[in-house]
Write a protein that holds these residues in place. Structure first.
Motif, PDB file in Angstrom:
ATOM      1  N   GLY A   1      40.685  35.461  73.765  1.00  0.00           N
ATOM      2  CA  GLY A   1      39.340  34.941  73.607  1.00  0.00           C
ATOM      3  C   GLY A   1      38.693  35.244  72.279  1.00  0.00           C
ATOM      4  O   GLY A   1      37.510  34.956  72.081  1.00  0.00           O
ATOM      5  N   VAL A   2      39.452  35.849  71.361  1.00  0.00           N
ATOM      6  CA  VAL A   2      38.914  36.196  70.044  1.00  0.00           C
ATOM      7  C   VAL A   2      39.557  35.294  69.004  1.00  0.00           C
ATOM      8  O   VAL A   2      40.784  35.117  68.993  1.00  0.00           O
ATOM      9  CB  VAL A   2      39.196  37.677  69.700  1.00  0.00           C
ATOM     10  N   ARG A   3      38.739  34.730  68.144  1.00  0.00           N
ATOM     11  CA  ARG A   3      39.265  33.842  67.111  1.00  0.00           C
ATOM     12  C   ARG A   3      40.300  34.564  66.255  1.00  0.00           C
ATOM     13  O   ARG A   3      40.050  35.654  65.749  1.00  0.00           O
ATOM     14  CB  ARG A   3      38.122  33.348  66.227  1.00  0.00           C
ATOM     15  N   GLY A   4      41.480  33.968  66.112  1.00  0.00           N
ATOM     16  CA  GLY A   4      42.555  34.560  65.323  1.00  0.00           C
ATOM     17  C   GLY A   4      43.367  35.584  66.071  1.00  0.00           C
ATOM     18  O   GLY A   4      44.341  36.116  65.526  1.00  0.00           O
ATOM     19  N   GLY A   5      42.993  35.880  67.330  1.00  0.00           N
ATOM     20  CA  GLY A   5      43.678  36.930  68.076  1.00  0.00           C
ATOM     21  C   GLY A   5      45.142  36.638  68.311  1.00  0.00           C
ATOM     22  O   GLY A   5      46.001  37.509  68.100  1.00  0.00           O
ATOM     23  N   ALA A   6      45.463  35.429  68.752  1.00  0.00           N
ATOM     24  CA  ALA A   6      46.856  35.095  69.046  1.00  0.00           C
ATOM     25  C   ALA A   6      47.715  35.130  67.791  1.00  0.00           C
ATOM     26  O   ALA A   6      48.926  35.383  67.859  1.00  0.00           O
ATOM     27  CB  ALA A   6      46.934  33.717  69.702  1.00  0.00           C
ATOM     28  N   ARG A   7      47.098  34.882  66.649  1.00  0.00           N
ATOM     29  CA  ARG A   7      47.844  34.853  65.387  1.00  0.00           C
ATOM     30  C   ARG A   7      48.016  36.254  64.809  1.00  0.00           C
ATOM     31  O   ARG A   7      49.019  36.564  64.175  1.00  0.00           O
ATOM     32  CB  ARG A   7      47.099  33.952  64.398  1.00  0.00           C
ATOM     33  N   THR A   8      47.040  37.120  65.017  1.00  0.00           N
ATOM     34  CA  THR A   8      47.023  38.431  64.374  1.00  0.00           C
ATOM     35  C   THR A   8      47.697  39.510  65.212  1.00  0.00           C
ATOM     36  O   THR A   8      48.224  40.477  64.667  1.00  0.00           O
ATOM     37  CB  THR A   8      45.564  38.846  64.090  1.00  0.00           C
ATOM     38  N   VAL A   9      47.696  39.353  66.533  1.00  0.00           N
ATOM     39  CA  VAL A   9      48.163  40.407  67.432  1.00  0.00           C
ATOM     40  C   VAL A   9      49.536  40.065  68.003  1.00  0.00           C
ATOM     41  O   VAL A   9      49.769  38.944  68.473  1.00  0.00           O
ATOM     42  CB  VAL A   9      47.172  40.645  68.587  1.00  0.00           C
ATOM     43  N   VAL A  10      50.429  41.032  67.983  1.00  0.00           N
ATOM     44  CA  VAL A  10      51.724  40.964  68.662  1.00  0.00           C
ATOM     45  C   VAL A  10      51.681  41.959  69.812  1.00  0.00           C
ATOM     46  O   VAL A  10      51.303  43.118  69.615  1.00  0.00           O
ATOM     47  CB  VAL A  10      52.888  41.301  67.701  1.00  0.00           C
ATOM     48  N   HIS A  11      52.041  41.516  71.002  1.00  0.00           N
ATOM     49  CA  HIS A  11      51.945  42.371  72.186  1.00  0.00           C
ATOM     50  C   HIS A  11      53.323  42.877  72.603  1.00  0.00           C
ATOM     51  O   HIS A  11      54.306  42.130  72.586  1.00  0.00           O
ATOM     52  CB  HIS A  11      51.305  41.602  73.340  1.00  0.00           C
ATOM     53  N   ILE A  12      53.354  44.152  72.985  1.00  0.00           N
ATOM     54  CA  ILE A  12      54.578  44.798  73.460  1.00  0.00           C
ATOM     55  C   ILE A  12      54.360  45.221  74.902  1.00  0.00           C
ATOM     56  O   ILE A  12      53.366  45.880  75.217  1.00  0.00           O
ATOM     57  CB  ILE A  12      54.920  46.038  72.602  1.00  0.00           C
ATOM     58  N   GLY A  13      55.255  44.824  75.781  1.00  0.00           N
ATOM     59  CA  GLY A  13      55.166  45.203  77.188  1.00  0.00           C
ATOM     60  C   GLY A  13      56.441  45.863  77.653  1.00  0.00           C
ATOM     61  O   GLY A  13      57.471  45.824  76.975  1.00  0.00           O
ATOM     62  N   SER A  14      56.384  46.488  78.824  1.00  0.00           N
ATOM     63  CA  SER A  14      57.542  47.220  79.324  1.00  0.00           C
ATOM     64  C   SER A  14      57.492  47.328  80.838  1.00  0.00           C
ATOM     65  O   SER A  14      56.417  47.450  81.436  1.00  0.00           O
ATOM     66  CB  SER A  14      57.576  48.625  78.713  1.00  0.00           C
ATOM     67  N   ALA A  15      58.682  47.324  81.448  1.00  0.00           N
ATOM     68  CA  ALA A  15      58.807  47.586  82.881  1.00  0.00           C
ATOM     69  C   ALA A  15      58.871  49.076  83.168  1.00  0.00           C
ATOM     70  O   ALA A  15      58.797  49.482  84.328  1.00  0.00           O
ATOM     71  CB  ALA A  15      60.078  46.904  83.416  1.00  0.00           C
TER      72      ALA A  15
END
Length: 507
Positions: free
Chosen positions: A321-335
């Protein structure tokens, strides 16, 4: 230059406040022994010359010579022709199939809960699904299509529209961090990292030969955003690694307005934000006003604002929901912490161009994630609501037990409130975290020293990470031992000789 040679000023910084009661050379030897045992001075590393260390510490050469003699007498150093004095361990080296040095110990270095109750059924279901995949070679560098679709739907449901092509399945979060630092960093690039931080993320940045720029975060006040934004502006860092939800080790969560400011500053400086969500869904299931251990939020800057509500609503990822968020942020997840550490499955959520670069680079490290574990993880993500509810109960029980025991056995320690995560970042009445870790180890309790979580290996001598992922029974055994060890450490007593090296792995 020998890569295993320890610079005198680096060693002086790592020693921190080492002086105590008694002869200086014995206090110095004790401080050096702690650094050798917990891995901050690697085995076989060449120690500085007596003269160089004496100058760095402002001591006489005789004092340093006496400390080295004590280390050699106790087996923690040896003299080698042409190499000077090098770090060692007394007795034969230990190596077992489990993590060396942990056998027979109560292990508080691994802040990770046991397997969720849904894991056995998910693995059985994965075995039933497996025949449909046996016609293929089994080497999979991107991830099973249906698992990538499930992960993409998970982010979309949380407010960050994601396509399966924007997901890469990895061998856990640590593998994801190493892969991203390899692709996004060149030697000498600057990288922002929180202080304190997850130690093995720092290891990944150092292996990429990045220049680390620390920014402070605390359990009480959260992120110092003015310092963080100024660091971004001045350093023009290539990337920043952070844990914005239930930070490890402090348990803090970043407020919404701080997230917006951070993303705007990162976009302006061209910095990629790596948001590690390993602990993001591990909330205690109680709002601050309902949990007596968590005070009411003190406005939008409160470090303890919960990342999710007690109703089980999924928290939005950083940038949603933040402008540029999808472009600037890389998300790391884990099981790992969510379901079970034995499932070596993680993932990266990023723009497709970066995913393609990561896939191209991956073959130099590994050839894919095991298929059976991917199948099991897909089933577990479908049961996420059940698992989160169960995890909340387990974590609440652990946190309440830890606080109850600390109030009895360690009444002068400060345990800040948390709304989720895996640990409490406790404050000691006086510096002595490294000595505490050594004294605890001698009593059969493994707990990492506070400096292990700092970028320079010397700060946080008044801090210790206390996980509440262990069972109440294990905590009942561990906390009294910790109190005994603290009594010795704060009194400056010399711990019993224990030749086993303190394992360097912190989870």
């Amino acid at each position: 230059m020998n890569p295993l040679q320890v610079a005198p000023h680096t060693l002086a910084r790592s020693l921190g406040d080492w002086q105590g009661d008694g002869p200086l050379h014995r206090a110095l030897a004790s401080g050096l022994r702690v650094l050798i045992l917990d891995g901050r001075v690697p085995l076989a590393a060449r120690l500085p010359s007596e003269r160089a260390l004496a100058q760095a510490l402002g001591l006489s050469r005789t004092t340093v010579a006496g400390a080295y003699d004590t280390l050699r007498a106790d087996g923690y150093a040896v003299s080698r022709r042409g190499s000077g004095t090098v770090a060692a361990l007394p007795g034969p080296s230990l190596s077992l199939p489990s993590v060396p040095g942990t056998e027979g110990l109560i292990d508080l270095s691994r802040a990770s809960p046991p397997a969720a109750s849904a894991v056995p059924e998910a693995v059985r279901g994965a075995a039933e699904d497996l025949p449909r995949f046996l016609h293929d070679s089994g080497y999979d560098g991107t991830g099973l299509p249906h698992l990538r679709a499930v992960i993409a739907a998970h982010y979309t449901d949380r407010g960050l529209s994601t396509a399966p092509a924007e997901v890469l399945v990895t061998l856990g979060a640590q593998h994801a961090i190493h892969l991203l630092t390899h692709v996004l960093l060149s030697p000498g690039d600057r990288a922002l990292i929180e202080s304190p931080t997850y130690p093995h993320a720092l290891d990944a940045l150092r292996s990429a030969r990045a220049r680390v720029v620390p920014v402070p975060v605390s359990a009480e006040d959260g992120w110092d955003m003015d310092v963080a934004l100024e660091a971004l502006r001045r350093s023009r860092a290539a990337l920043a690694y952070l844990m914005p939800d239930f930070h490890n080790p402090t348990g803090a969560s970043m407020p919404a307005d701080a997230r917006e400011r951070l993303i705007a500053a990162a976009e302006q400086s061209g910095t990629v934000l790596l948001a590690d969500e390993t602990t993001a869904l591990l909330d205690l299931g109680t709002a601050p006003e309902q949990n007596p251990t968590v005070p009411e939020a003190a406005g939008p800057q409160s470090a303890q604002a919960p990342a999710s509500s007690p109703t089980g609503v999924l928290p939005p990822p950083l940038g949603a929901g933040v402008r540029g968020g999808a472009r600037t942020v890389v998300h790391i997840g884990s099981a790992g912490k969510l379901f079970w550490g034995g499932l070596r499955v993680g993932w990266i959520r990023a723009e497709r161009g970066l995913i393609d670069r990561l896939v191209s680079a991956r073959s130099a490290f590994d050839l894919g994630t095991p298929v059976v574990e991917q199948l099991a993880t897909a089933r577990l993500l479908e049961a996420l609501a059940q698992v989160r509810a169960e995890r909340g109960e387990l974590l609440r029980a652990g946190e309440q037990t830890l606080r109850r025991l600390a109030a009895v056995h360690l009444p002068d320690w400060e345990l800040p409130p948390v709304a989720g995560g895996i640990s409490v970042w406790a404050r000691l009445p006086q510096p002595g975290s490294s000595a505490l870790a050594l004294a605890a180890h001698a009593r059969g309790l493994l707990v990492p020293a506070g400096p292990r979580f700092g970028p320079d290996g010397s700060a946080f001598e008044r801090k210790i990470r206390l996980p509440f992922t262990s069972s109440p029974k294990e905590l009942e055994a561990a906390v009294p031992l910790l109190a005994e060890a603290w009594g010795q450490a704060r009194g400056g007593g010399r711990p019993p000789r224990n030749p086993r090296r303190i394992p360097d792995t912190v989870v």
